[in-house]
Design a protein around this motif. Structure first.
Motif, PDB file in Angstrom:
ATOM      1  N   SER A  29      -8.860  -0.747  -5.477  1.00 58.98           N
ATOM      2  CA  SER A  29      -7.878   0.336  -5.391  1.00 58.98           C
ATOM      3  C   SER A  29      -7.112   0.471  -6.704  1.00 58.98           C
ATOM      4  O   SER A  29      -6.854   1.585  -7.174  1.00 58.98           O
TER       5      SER A  29
ATOM      6  N   ASP B  81      -3.403   0.545  -3.215  1.00 56.06           N
ATOM      7  CA  ASP B  81      -3.101  -0.762  -2.653  1.00 56.06           C
ATOM      8  C   ASP B  81      -3.001  -1.746  -3.809  1.00 56.06           C
ATOM      9  O   ASP B  81      -4.004  -2.081  -4.436  1.00 56.06           O
TER      10      ASP B  81
ATOM     11  N   ASP C  76      -5.294  -4.845  -3.928  1.00 54.42           N
ATOM     12  CA  ASP C  76      -6.742  -4.619  -3.869  1.00 54.42           C
ATOM     13  C   ASP C  76      -7.229  -4.207  -5.252  1.00 54.42           C
ATOM     14  O   ASP C  76      -6.859  -3.147  -5.765  1.00 54.42           O
TER      15      ASP C  76
ATOM     16  N   ARG D 212       0.870  -1.175   0.000  1.00 56.52           N
ATOM     17  CA  ARG D 212       0.000   0.000   0.000  1.00 56.52           C
ATOM     18  C   ARG D 212       0.908   1.227   0.000  1.00 56.52           C
ATOM     19  O   ARG D 212       1.778   1.367   0.861  1.00 56.52           O
TER      20      ARG D 212
END
Length: 943
Positions: free
Chosen positions: A184, A178, A181, A168
């Protein structure tokens, strides 16, 4: 005083971050700005951030004003990558969260987690993180990743780059992505598609240039942390993977990593090590080539000068001083899943080296205590040179790598180069399997001639490493400022242009850690050199490595040992006449609280310091120097009238307890806090955990069969403060509970004459009253010699800190025991233990740890209770005698998080009454003496 943009930044940022975490005073900016390198810049502002939101706010406000920002984790880096004269952002509390994932195949870590603590979390799964730098007990994950630190067993296969799974990132404009993710990633693609496109374009450029692509691949076949991780452009085609791998080793110049997910590696249960000796460097390097084909986890080369630097240290062989002038050692470790496999590997390694000339027979040890000591010595080579350097000089460690087939020639050439430039004290050691050498030498930067000597030497090192052997100028310590002027020389014009393009892509305003990795100043490596003026003989050998910091009780409140020393050095430097700087009086005044008042002076720092520096001793000496005639007169009067003072203290505690019962806790706490703050600390801070005074100590004559004579010396703390607090059902004091245990064990107890007037001197010494402390110790010594018949009878003291001082100052004939030792060594076979079904907490005091008795404390506790909890990362409690009453914030800071860790425990136990007060207050469970527990669960074997 802040001016201009910095003043505007401060005004804006203090609306988000509390002013107590925004540091602008001269002393603290100097101390907090110090790292382990030999460079120094003093930040304008130091900000202790505690979460990602604060990081984003700092970056956005700094970006608006075009102010540079540098991030700092533990500050153990050696190449000048964590210093600044602008805004320094340090990791405060709140950055050590973690999650173990995929059956410990992965671990998610925040950047404030210390490396060895991550390994401690993974230990039960027989896993660990890949990087293993020598500073792993101090270095934090943020720095380990930002520098792509490796270490002795890591090589190039298990470093952060190779074991990274996701991260991240906070970019220069405050944007968060991130990489693990999908949501993200999608959002980042929409908002910052130009970065992803730019990375993809750079990869295409590299692949379109076969010569450049091959150079990148070649450069990373050996350890290399010079410049950016350009291998990301050839190893990955996903722009997110390229981005996250570029962050590894970027030294905070591309972004801030707020979380990282590592793929873990196996931590073998069975290990063995051997310290092998060869007649010379060339033979040793030939052995390394053979070891590379064997199941060897590490092979650490140490030249003759390295061995000389540790000769005589604990754990090292006695014969080191007798070795020939060219003898070279290799410390080898092999690991396996089973003991049988380990034995087979050892046999294989010996067989592989059978044809190599050795000075001594090759022997392995699989005993953890033995091989741990060998590795401890290896890790201490760098500071060992620092400890013997001339005061005022600095110690420098350089870090290069060669293709392993050239290791012997390169090592010999490097040794000749050091001697030619008059670095006769230099040592060479390193991770031989990776062709990675460290060379350590001392350097005086106080004259221009010496600076020129270092500059000329480094120019030749660059030519040797790059032109002759095509190696790496920085293998694992990072580029920093130290090698920034030589990045283009090492990589070439095309690769250097890639690095500049990467920097522009992520940080177009050059806001993040400017001057690090990329620096157009070809003399940056010889500018902003750190002064190391003499300040006190007890600490002048400090090299500011920071290894001491994780164990310091004031680390999150004021200064650590490193910072105390750095602050004193600055005061000493200005005493010699540095003009145009902050007034000396202001620094001295600030140091009183930051450096002296809030130092527990526990000496635990010396247990982590590679050269054994006890910063607490310096603080005690400074306290002594600060005393005036009035303070000395009061100390003398107290020493002369000690019995009355102790009785008065006990009576006062009883009176305050009665008042507490009448008024209730809330009102009592409010009044006490007002009184403490209203008198600027003159009135000690009362707290609800304070005990009552103990009843007078007395013993009856005993005629038990098989009686054992024991001299019992209840410390003055036990005599004055050894009573129960108001919540205890057992109204006996600690001395009475101790006498109860001794009675069950059929002991004939002897009390020293004039007991009420006796003191070991600890209470005086901690405040800097050394003469009075020694006088009281002398009185106690005479009394104990009489009582013990010149040492024939064992002596028990019920308080560990007092006992440790007694051992250091009293007659060697006296057989002195603290509670844990006495019960286990003398009383255990005279008592019947019945374990209670309970979960209890333990606290090993500083003295217990320094005497090596923390494991025995747990052993004793497990005789008494079914489950024992030892809170992690709680070391010194910070109560420090009466400091917990005069500076209660020190005790509160040192025990931050204790209550959560001991939640569910019925009670806690320790070996110091004053420590138990603070532990009870902040642990929110009663803490008692270990003798209280022993008394509860034992009966006599001969009732």
């Amino acid at each position: 005083m802040l001016t201009g943009k910095y003043r505007d930044f401060y005004r804006r940022i203090k609306t988000t971050i509390p002013p107590e975490r925004l540091v602008i005073d001269p002393l603290r900016t100097i101390a907090y700005g110090t790292d382990a390198s030999f460079y120094r810049l003093v930040p304008k502002i130091v900000i202790n951030v505690e979460n990602e939101i604060e990081v984003r706010r700092v970056l956005r406000e700094a970006g608006r004003l075009e102010l540079p920002v540098t991030f700092r984790a533990a500050g153990t880096s050696l190449s000048g990558q964590a210093i600044t004269d602008s805004i320094l952002v340090r990791l405060g509390r709140g950055w050590d969260d973690y999650r173990v994932l995929d059956r410990a195949g992965k671990i998610r870590l925040q950047p404030g987690m210390i490396g060895s603590h991550a390994n401690r979390i993974l230990a039960e799964f027989d896993r660990k993180i890949g990087p293993d730098p020598a500073s792993i007990d101090s270095a934090k994950i943020g720095g380990i990743l930002a520098n792509n630190a490796s270490g002795m067993c890591c090589g190039v296969e298990q470093n952060s780059y190779r074991t990274l799974d996701a991260m991240r990132i906070v970019l220069a404009d405050g944007t968060v992505v991130d990489t693990g993710d999908d949501k993200s990633r999608a959002a980042f693609g929409r908002s910052h598609g130009q970065i992803l496109e730019g990375l993809a374009d750079l990869r295409r450029q590299v692949l379109a240039d076969p010569e450049l692509a091959e150079r990148i691949r070649y450069k990373f076949k050996i350890k290399n942390t010079t410049g950016y991780s350009l291998n990301a452009l050839v190893d990955f085609d996903d722009p997110f993977e390229i981005m996250e791998h570029l962050m590894v080793g970027s030294e905070g110049t591309l972004g801030f990593v707020s979380e990282v997910v590592y793929r873990t590696v196996v931590e073998h249960r069975h290990k063995a090590s051997s310290l092998m000796f060869f007649p010379d460097i060339r033979t040793a390097c030939e052995a390394v080539m053979l070891l590379k084909a064997q199941p060897v986890a590490a092979a650490e080369l140490m030249d003759r000068a390295s061995l000389a630097s540790v000769t005589g240290q604990p754990g090292m062989p006695d014969f080191l001083g007798e070795l020939g002038p060219e003898v070279t050692s290799i410390l080898v470790e092999t690991r396996a899943e089973t003991a049988q496999a380990l034995a087979a590997q050892i046999d294989g390694i010996k067989a592989a080296l059978a044809g190599v000339s050795t000075v001594r027979l090759i022997e392995f040890t699989a005993i953890p205590a033995e091989f741990a000591q060998l590795w401890k010595i290896r890790k201490g080579l760098f500071p060992a040179v620092g400890a013997v350097r001339r005061t005022g000089t600095t110690v420098i460690i350089e870090d290069v790598a060669f293709p392993i087939e050239h290791l012997a020639d390169a090592t010999i050439d490097l040794r000749e180069l050091l001697l030619r430039h008059r670095y006769t004290e230099a040592i060479i050691f390193g991770h031989a399997l990776a062709g990675n050498l460290h060379f350590v030498f001392t350097q005086d930067f106080s004259t221009q001639a010496e600076v020129v000597r270092y500059r000329d030497f480094m120019a030749e090192v660059v030519r040797l490493v790059l032109d002759k052997y095509h190696g790496s100028l920085k293998a694992e310590h990072g580029t920093g400022r130290n090698m920034a002027p030589f990045v283009e020389k090492e990589w070439g014009e095309a690769a250097f242009a890639l690095m500049r393009a990467i920097k522009r892509l992520f940080d177009p305003g050059n806001m993040l850690n400017p001057g690090v990795i990329l620096n157009s100043d070809l003399e940056a490596h010889i500018k902003n050199l750190k002064p190391l003026p003499p300040t006190h003989e007890l600490v002048d050998k400090c090299i500011e490595c920071g290894f001491c910091e994780p164990i310091c009780p004031s680390r999150d409140l004021t200064f650590t040992p490193r910072q105390r020393i750095a602050g004193r050095r600055e005061i000493s430097r200005r005493m010699t006449g540095a003009a145009g700087e902050a007034p000396l009086r202001r620094l001295v005044r600030s140091y009183r609280y930051q450096g002296m008042d809030t130092c527990a002076a526990d000496g635990l720092c010396s247990t982590l310091c590679p050269v054994g520096i006890d910063t607490g001793k310096m603080i005690k000496a400074l306290r002594e120097e600060a005393h005036g005639p009035l303070a000395d007169a009061i100390a003398n009067w107290t020493a002369d009238h000690f019995a009355g003072v102790a009785r008065t203290a006990a009576a006062t505690l009883n009176t305050v307890d009665r008042l507490h019962r009448l008024t209730g806790t809330p009102l009592m706490e409010t009044v006490a806090e007002v009184a403490h703050k209203g008198t600027a600390g003159l009135v000690p801070q009362w707290n609800r955990a304070l005990p009552t005074g103990a009843p007078k100590v007395a013993v009856a004559g005993q005629t038990a069969v098989q009686s054992l004579a024991v001299v019992y010396f209840p410390s003055c703390a036990s005599r004055a403060m050894g009573g129960p607090d108001r919540e205890e059902s057992d109204r006996r004091g600690l001395p009475q509970q101790t006498l109860s245990v001794l009675g069950k064990a059929n002991c004939t107890v002897i009390l020293p004459d004039n007991l009420e007037a006796l003191c070991c001197g600890q209470a005086f010494e901690s405040k800097g009253f050394r003469l009075q402390a020694d006088r009281k110790a002398g009185e106690l010594n005479e009394a104990l010699l009489r009582a013990s018949q010149d040492g024939a009878i064992p002596i028990l003291c019920d308080t560990s800190p007092c006992l440790m001082r007694m051992r250091a100052t009293l007659d060697r004939r006296l057989r002195l025991y603290e509670p844990v030792e006495f019960v286990l060594d003398i009383l255990k076979d005279r008592l019947r233990f019945t374990r209670k079904e309970a979960t209890i907490a333990l606290h090993a005091t500083c003295s217990t740890r320094k005497m090596g008795l923390d494991a025995k404390l747990k052993e004793l506790a497990l005789l008494c209770a079914t489950e024992v909890v030892v809170p992690e990362d709680i070391y010194c409690c910070g109560f420090a005698g009466d400091r917990g009453l005069n500076f209660p914030e020190l005790n509160a800071s040192a025990l931050h998080g204790l209550a959560d860790q001991v939640h569910g425990c019925q009670a806690g136990y320790s070996t110091s009454k004053t420590c138990e007060i603070g532990l009870s207050l902040h642990g929110r469970i009663p803490y008692r003496s270990i003798f209280t527990l022993v008394d509860e669960v034992t009966t006599s074997l001969n009732p």
